[in-house]
Design an enzyme around this catalytic site. Structure first.
Site, PDB file in Angstrom:
ATOM      1  N   TYR A 176      11.572  -3.930 -15.610  1.00  0.00           N
ATOM      2  CA  TYR A 176      10.670  -3.753 -14.461  1.00  0.00           C
ATOM      3  C   TYR A 176       9.418  -4.611 -14.642  1.00  0.00           C
ATOM      4  CZ  TYR A 176       8.088  -1.459 -10.673  1.00  0.00           C
ATOM      5  OH  TYR A 176       7.386  -1.213  -9.503  1.00  0.00           O
ATOM      6  N   THR A 211       5.768   7.458  -2.774  1.00  0.00           N
ATOM      7  CA  THR A 211       7.130   7.255  -2.260  1.00  0.00           C
ATOM      8  C   THR A 211       8.090   7.952  -3.229  1.00  0.00           C
ATOM      9  OG1 THR A 211       7.696   5.273  -3.524  1.00  0.00           O
ATOM     10  CG2 THR A 211       6.457   4.919  -1.478  1.00  0.00           C
TER      11      THR A 211
HETATM   12  N1  LIG Z   1       5.914   3.476  -5.525  1.00  0.00           N
HETATM   13  C1  LIG Z   1       5.127   2.884  -6.429  1.00  0.00           C
HETATM   14  O1  LIG Z   1       4.369   3.536  -7.163  1.00  0.00           O
HETATM   15  C2  LIG Z   1       5.119   1.380  -6.535  1.00  0.00           C
HETATM   16  C3  LIG Z   1       4.018   0.753  -7.146  1.00  0.00           C
HETATM   17  C4  LIG Z   1       3.988  -0.640  -7.227  1.00  0.00           C
HETATM   18  C5  LIG Z   1       5.031  -1.385  -6.710  1.00  0.00           C
HETATM   19  N2  LIG Z   1       6.094  -0.744  -6.150  1.00  0.00           N
HETATM   20  C6  LIG Z   1       7.154  -1.574  -5.579  1.00  0.00           C
HETATM   21  O2  LIG Z   1       7.181  -1.380  -4.182  1.00  0.00           O
HETATM   22  C7  LIG Z   1       8.495  -1.686  -3.681  1.00  0.00           C
HETATM   23  C8  LIG Z   1       8.953  -0.591  -2.737  1.00  0.00           C
HETATM   24  O3  LIG Z   1       9.145   0.612  -3.470  1.00  0.00           O
HETATM   25  P1  LIG Z   1       8.862   2.068  -2.851  1.00  0.00           P
HETATM   26  O4  LIG Z   1       7.712   2.605  -3.572  1.00  0.00           O
HETATM   27  O5  LIG Z   1       8.820   1.989  -1.386  1.00  0.00           O
HETATM   28  O6  LIG Z   1      10.169   2.854  -3.371  1.00  0.00           O
HETATM   29  P2  LIG Z   1      11.466   3.430  -2.602  1.00  0.00           P
HETATM   30  O7  LIG Z   1      12.435   3.796  -3.650  1.00  0.00           O
HETATM   31  O8  LIG Z   1      11.041   4.472  -1.641  1.00  0.00           O
HETATM   32  O9  LIG Z   1      11.982   2.184  -1.750  1.00  0.00           O
HETATM   33  C9  LIG Z   1      12.663   1.089  -2.317  1.00  0.00           C
HETATM   34  C10 LIG Z   1      13.777   0.680  -1.379  1.00  0.00           C
HETATM   35  O10 LIG Z   1      14.432  -0.485  -1.931  1.00  0.00           O
HETATM   36  C11 LIG Z   1      15.832  -0.321  -1.749  1.00  0.00           C
HETATM   37  N3  LIG Z   1      16.589  -1.129  -2.697  1.00  0.00           N
HETATM   38  C12 LIG Z   1      16.655  -0.961  -4.038  1.00  0.00           C
HETATM   39  N4  LIG Z   1      17.501  -1.842  -4.589  1.00  0.00           N
HETATM   40  C13 LIG Z   1      17.982  -2.607  -3.576  1.00  0.00           C
HETATM   41  C14 LIG Z   1      18.890  -3.687  -3.506  1.00  0.00           C
HETATM   42  N5  LIG Z   1      19.507  -4.152  -4.608  1.00  0.00           N
HETATM   43  N6  LIG Z   1      19.143  -4.252  -2.302  1.00  0.00           N
HETATM   44  C15 LIG Z   1      18.528  -3.783  -1.179  1.00  0.00           C
HETATM   45  N7  LIG Z   1      17.671  -2.741  -1.183  1.00  0.00           N
HETATM   46  C16 LIG Z   1      17.394  -2.163  -2.358  1.00  0.00           C
HETATM   47  C17 LIG Z   1      16.048   1.167  -1.966  1.00  0.00           C
HETATM   48  O11 LIG Z   1      17.291   1.599  -1.455  1.00  0.00           O
HETATM   49  C18 LIG Z   1      14.835   1.784  -1.267  1.00  0.00           C
HETATM   50  O12 LIG Z   1      15.111   2.086   0.086  1.00  0.00           O
HETATM   51  C19 LIG Z   1       9.361  -1.906  -4.909  1.00  0.00           C
HETATM   52  O13 LIG Z   1       9.492  -3.296  -5.147  1.00  0.00           O
HETATM   53  C20 LIG Z   1       8.558  -1.261  -6.017  1.00  0.00           C
HETATM   54  O14 LIG Z   1       8.862  -1.793  -7.278  1.00  0.00           O
HETATM   55  C21 LIG Z   1       6.160   0.611  -6.047  1.00  0.00           C
END
Ligand SMILES: NC(=O)c1ccc[n+]([C@@H]2O[C@H](COP(=O)([O-])OP(=O)(O)OC[C@H]3O[C@@H](n4cnc5c(N)ncnc54)[C@H](O)[C@@H]3O)[C@@H](O)[C@H]2O)c1
Length: 274
Positions: A176, A211
């Site tokens: 990650y 989320t």
């Molecule tokens: N939630 C946090 O604390 C946080 C913090 C910093 C960054 N992020 C990043 O933000 C982004 C969105 O995450 P989120 O928080 O909305 O989480 P989430 O799990 O709610 O959403 C992520 C979405 O990506 C989809 N996904 C995963 N792998 C996939 C693939 N191979 N092909 C297509 N779709 C795929 C999932 O099905 C899901 O719907 C991610 O890149 C995550 O790493 C999240």
């Protein structure tokens, strides 16, 4: 009148969470939006991932704004699937001006995170998947000759280590962090090369966002066992909301940021200062 009237956008990972928020906000400001998501469980991931119903709900929320939505169930780890999704977007929505490479997983908890598959899943999704999204969306933008704007989803993990002991240093956790650092390299390569085509590439770097990726029992355990000060920030927040990230993403995508390229905007309550 919206900032994105007449534009077409593609958002990956849009079935729920931040991707859904970005997609619905784009539609509310006038864009037609292709929403791509895997809608399936990835075996390295311990928390429940999204479902086709989640993607349907995103489509319904977009259509409520009066804009068109195109649902695409696809895996960003598969470059041919991403290429086909971009072609489908152009074919059905009539172009492509904006993209958000947001799909991600957090394979850092449970036994599966200790398997080398978790390293591959993290890198394939959040480094290769972001590359494929950039590669195929910008190819279309270059060909159309009308410029474009792409935002990548990094993280505060694009700038710092997160594991607080050797036990936590699993293939999934290291994958990650490495992928999120790598996103900045992809941004710089594409931003540098595509400026002359008026295609801008930027990154948003959120702290913890409310989320299902982090609001789950497994991640709560990581928090409860962490040493004091882990994820500390001057504003004293544990989570921000998806809308807070969307505000930055939409600004970066918009003409208000027309000369902003190759930068990362932290949305982190000052976490990276600590
Ligand atoms: N939630 C946090 O604390 C946080 C913090 C910093 C960054 N992020 C990043 O933000 C982004 C969105 O995450 P989120 O928080 O909305 O989480 P989430 O799990 O709610 O959403 C992520 C979405 O990506 C989809 N996904 C995963 N792998 C996939 C693939 N191979 N092909 C297509 N779709 C795929 C999932 O099905 C899901 O719907 C991610 O890149 C995550 O790493 C999240």
């Amino acid at each position: 009148m919206g900032r994105f009237d007449g534009k077409v956008a593609l958002v990956t990972g849009a079935a729920r969470g931040q991707g859904r928020s970005h997609a619905v906000n784009l539609a509310a400001e006038g864009a037609d939006v292709a929403v791509l998501d895997i809608c399936q469980q990835v075996p390295s991931v311990q928390y429940a991932m999204s479902s086709p119903d989640d993607l349907d709900e995103t489509v319904a929320l977009i259509e409520k704004t009066g804009r068109r939505a195109l649902a695409i169930q696809a895996d960003v780890r598969d470059h041919q699937a991403v290429e086909a999704a971009v072609a489908q977007t152009v074919g059905e929505l009539g172009g492509l001006d904006l993209a958000v490479a947001n799909a991600g997983i957090l394979p850092v908890t449970g036994d599966a995170a200790r398997e080398m598959d978790a390293w591959r899943a993290a890198i394939d999704t959040m480094l290769s998947g972001v590359y494929y999204t950039l590669r195929y969306t910008t190819a279309v933008m270059i060909e159309r000759g009308a410029g474009g704007s792409v935002v990548l989803t990094g993280s505060t993990s694009s700038f710092r280590g997160v594991a607080y002991n050797a036990d936590m240093l699993t293939p999934g956790e290291v994958g990650y962090g490495a992928a999120k650092h790598g996103v900045l390299g992809l941004m710089r390569e594409f931003a540098m090369a595509l400026g002359s085509h008026h295609i801008r590439v930027n990154t948003v770097a959120p702290m913890g966002v409310r989320t299902p990726m982090v609001v789950n029992e497994y991640f709560a355990d990581l928090h409860s066992e962490a040493p004091g000060g882990w994820m500390a920030n001057p504003m004293g927040l544990r989570y921000i909301e998806p809308q807070d990230v969307s505000e930055a993403v939409l600004w970066l995508l918009s003409d208000q940021a027309r000369y902003v390229t190759g930068v990362t905007v932290p949305v982190d309550a000052g976490l990276l200062l600590v």
